[in-house]
Scaffold this active site. Structure first.
Site, PDB file in Angstrom:
ATOM      1  CE  LYS A 111      28.010  31.178  32.016  1.00 24.66           C
ATOM      2  NZ  LYS A 111      28.764  32.168  31.273  1.00 24.66           N
ATOM      3  CE  LYS A 194      31.452  30.309  39.050  1.00 25.33           C
ATOM      4  NZ  LYS A 194      31.419  30.441  37.619  1.00 25.33           N
ATOM      5  CE  LYS A 197      30.564  39.184  37.315  1.00 25.66           C
ATOM      6  NZ  LYS A 197      30.705  38.226  36.220  1.00 25.66           N
TER       7      LYS A 197
HETATM    8  P1  TYM Z   1      33.313  35.993  35.259  1.00 27.26           P
HETATM    9  O1  TYM Z   1      32.777  37.321  34.902  1.00 27.26           O
HETATM   10  O2  TYM Z   1      32.358  34.889  35.543  1.00 27.26           O
HETATM   11  O3  TYM Z   1      34.268  36.077  36.493  1.00 27.26           O
HETATM   12  C1  TYM Z   1      35.328  37.005  36.524  1.00 27.26           C
HETATM   13  C2  TYM Z   1      36.508  36.437  37.276  1.00 27.26           C
HETATM   14  O4  TYM Z   1      36.109  36.056  38.591  1.00 27.26           O
HETATM   15  C3  TYM Z   1      36.409  34.678  38.814  1.00 27.26           C
HETATM   16  N1  TYM Z   1      35.311  34.089  39.583  1.00 27.26           N
HETATM   17  C4  TYM Z   1      35.471  33.332  40.668  1.00 27.26           C
HETATM   18  N2  TYM Z   1      36.582  32.948  41.324  1.00 27.26           N
HETATM   19  C5  TYM Z   1      36.403  32.179  42.420  1.00 27.26           C
HETATM   20  N3  TYM Z   1      35.178  31.804  42.882  1.00 27.26           N
HETATM   21  C6  TYM Z   1      34.036  32.181  42.256  1.00 27.26           C
HETATM   22  N4  TYM Z   1      32.845  31.826  42.727  1.00 27.26           N
HETATM   23  C7  TYM Z   1      34.166  32.969  41.083  1.00 27.26           C
HETATM   24  N5  TYM Z   1      33.266  33.509  40.216  1.00 27.26           N
HETATM   25  C8  TYM Z   1      33.983  34.173  39.305  1.00 27.26           C
HETATM   26  C9  TYM Z   1      36.474  34.040  37.433  1.00 27.26           C
HETATM   27  O5  TYM Z   1      37.279  32.884  37.445  1.00 27.26           O
HETATM   28  C10 TYM Z   1      37.067  35.158  36.610  1.00 27.26           C
HETATM   29  O6  TYM Z   1      38.480  35.167  36.709  1.00 27.26           O
HETATM   30  N6  TYM Z   1      34.685  34.079  30.922  1.00 27.26           N
HETATM   31  C11 TYM Z   1      35.067  35.050  31.931  1.00 27.26           C
HETATM   32  C12 TYM Z   1      35.218  36.467  31.403  1.00 27.26           C
HETATM   33  C13 TYM Z   1      36.218  36.604  30.318  1.00 27.26           C
HETATM   34  C14 TYM Z   1      37.623  36.490  30.452  1.00 27.26           C
HETATM   35  C15 TYM Z   1      38.154  36.706  29.143  1.00 27.26           C
HETATM   36  C16 TYM Z   1      38.468  36.213  31.531  1.00 27.26           C
HETATM   37  C17 TYM Z   1      35.944  36.873  29.009  1.00 27.26           C
HETATM   38  N7  TYM Z   1      37.115  36.941  28.321  1.00 27.26           N
HETATM   39  C18 TYM Z   1      39.521  36.650  28.925  1.00 27.26           C
HETATM   40  C19 TYM Z   1      39.846  36.158  31.293  1.00 27.26           C
HETATM   41  C20 TYM Z   1      40.356  36.380  30.002  1.00 27.26           C
HETATM   42  C21 TYM Z   1      33.983  35.026  32.984  1.00 27.26           C
HETATM   43  O7  TYM Z   1      32.873  34.645  32.746  1.00 27.26           O
HETATM   44  O8  TYM Z   1      34.359  35.535  34.138  1.00 27.26           O
END
Ligand code: TYM
Length: 330
Positions: A111, A194, A197
Site C-alpha cells: 500500500k 490485483k 477497490k
Molecule cells: P478487502 O476489503 O480488501 O477485501 C474483502 C474480501 O475480498 C477479497 N478480495 C479478493 N479476492 C480475490 N481477488 C481479489 N482481487 C480480491 N480483492 C479482495 C479479500 O481477500 C477479502 O476476503 N483486511 C480485509 C478486511 C478485514 C477482514 C477482517 C477480513 C478487516 N478485518 C477480518 C476478514 C476478517 C480487507 O482489506 O479486505
C-alpha cells in the site's frame, strides 16, 4: 454449528474480486453455519480522508451484501464501529505483538508503494483485523487469497496471547482456520494487477449495462491478432472468467477452446470480452434487481444493522471479559 466471521473494507465500490474471493463463500456457508459478516469501517480510515464518501461507502457495502444474497435471518451483518469491543481487544493484542511481525506484513509495504500514507494505523492494521476475528470466537475465516497472511498473523497473535495468559485447558482465544475457496486465486483487475477497490481497476457487477460493457472492453491484452492461437492462462480476461464461472464450467471450457483456435477460426480479444460481459450480466441478474429495491428501503438496512450489532456485541462481551480478566484488568 461452526461459527464463521469475515469482513470487507468500505474503501470503494465492491468488485468481482470481492465476490469471487469472499462474498461467494459467505453465500455458500450462510445456511449451515453461524455467520458474522461486518463492514470494516475503522480499517477504511487507513486509506480514506473524506467523511461523506466513507459514510456512503459503508452504506453501499451493506446494501450490496444483501443484494448479493446475504440473508439477515441467517447472517449477522454489522458495522465495525458499532462493536467497540474490537478496539479494546486490538490494544490487548497489540501488547503481545512483536513490532518485527508488522515489519514483515506485505500489505503495508504494497500500500505504501502505491502511494498510501504510511500511518501508524496502516502499520498496525493486521492487529485490528486479528481483534475483529478473535472477538467472536470463530472456527473459520473465509477470505480471498490476498488475505492469507493476515489470518496467519491472527492465528499467531492468538497463540502468543494464549501462551502468555491462558492455560492449555483454558485458552483465552480460539485459534481460527483460514478458508480459501478451492482453486482460489487473486482476481486481476482491468490493468492485469490485483483487482482492488483503491487501485481504480475494479469491475463493479452493479454498473449500468453500457458502462459495464465499456469497462470490460478496457481490460488490457497483448497485441496478438485474431488468427494467432492464444494461451488462455496468460489472459486477464480468461482469469476473471474462471474466477466467476469456475474451471469446470462448460462455458469456460468453450472459451478456452476459442483461445486455442487459430487461422480463420481464431478469436479476437473482443469476442472474449463480450463473453465475459455476458457472464457478468447473467451471474448477477438477480443481485442487480434486488439491489435496485434495497436502495429504496433505508429503514430495512437500519434494522438489519441494529440486529447484527446486537448479536455481535452479545458474543464480544463474553470474549472481552475473558481477555480482560486474563491480563489482570478486573
Ligand atoms: P478487502 O476489503 O480488501 O477485501 C474483502 C474480501 O475480498 C477479497 N478480495 C479478493 N479476492 C480475490 N481477488 C481479489 N482481487 C480480491 N480483492 C479482495 C479479500 O481477500 C477479502 O476476503 N483486511 C480485509 C478486511 C478485514 C477482514 C477482517 C477480513 C478487516 N478485518 C477480518 C476478514 C476478517 C480487507 O482489506 O479486505
Amino acid at each position: 454449528m461452526k461459527r464463521v466471521l469475515s469482513g470487507i473494507q468500505p474503501s470503494g465500490q465492491l468488485h468481482l474480486g470481492n465476490y469471487a474471493g469472499a462474498i461467494r463463500q459467505f453465500l455458500d456457508m450462510q445456511h449451515d453455519h453461524e455467520i458474522f459478516v461486518f463492514v470494516a469501517s475503522y480499517h477504511a480510515l487507513t486509506t480514506s480522508g473524506d467523511a461523506d464518501e466513507l459514510r456512503a461507502n459503508i452504506r453501499q457495502v451493506v446494501i450490496d451484501y444483501l443484494a448479493f444474497g446475504l440473508d439477515p435471518s441467517e447472517c449477522h451483518i454489522y458495522l465495525q464501529h458499532d462493536v467497540p469491543a474490537v478496539c479494546e481487544l486490538a490494544w490487548l493484542l497489540g501488547c503481545v505483538c512483536p513490532k518485527s511481525q508488522m515489519d514483515k506484513a506485505t500489505t503495508y509495504k504494497d500500500k505504501v508503494a502505491k502511494g498510501i500514507a504510511a500511518s501508524v494505523g496502516l502499520f498496525t492494521y493486521p492487529v485490528l483485523q486479528a481483534a475483529d476475528i478473535l472477538a467472536v470466537d470463530p472456527d473459520v475465516v473465509p477470505v480471498g487469497a490476498d488475505q492469507q497472511q493476515h489470518i496467519e498473523i491472527t492465528r499467531d497473535l492468538a497463540q502468543r496471547f494464549n501462551h502468555r495468559y491462558g492455560t492449555e485447558d483454558a485458552p483465552v482465544f480460539k485459534v481460527p482456520e483460514v478458508m480459501l475457496r478451492e482453486g482460489s486465486a487473486v482476481v486481476p483487475g482491468v490493468d492485469g494487477q490485483k483487482m482492488s477497490k483503491s487501485y481504480g481497476n475494479g469491475i463493479d457487477p452493479f454498473m449500468a449495462e453500457k458502462p459495464l460493457r465499456k469497462r470490460i472492453m478496457k481490460i488490457v491484452t497483448d497485441s496478438k491478432p485474431p488468427e494467432e492461437a492464444k494461451d488462455p492462462e496468460d489472459s486477464t480476461i480468461f482469469q476473471i472468467y474462471v474466477a466467476l464461472a469456475g474451471r469446470e464450467d462448460e462455458r469456460t471450457q468453450k472459451l478456452a477452446e476459442r483461445y486455442r483456435a487459430s487461422g480463420e477460426h481464431g478469436m479476437g480479444y473482443g469476442e472474449a470480452k463480450q463473453a465475459l460481459f455476458e457472464l457478468v450480466m447473467d451471474t448477477f441478474k438477480d443481485a442487480r434487481a434486488r439491489r435496485a429495491d434495497l436502495m429504496q428501503d433505508p429503514g430495512h438496512i437500519d434494522a438489519v444493522l441494529r440486529d447484527g450489532a446486537a448479536a455481535a456485541n452479545a458474543v464480544m462481551a463474553g470474549v472481552l471479559a475473558r481477555a480482560r480478566s486474563a491480563v489482570g484488568l478486573g
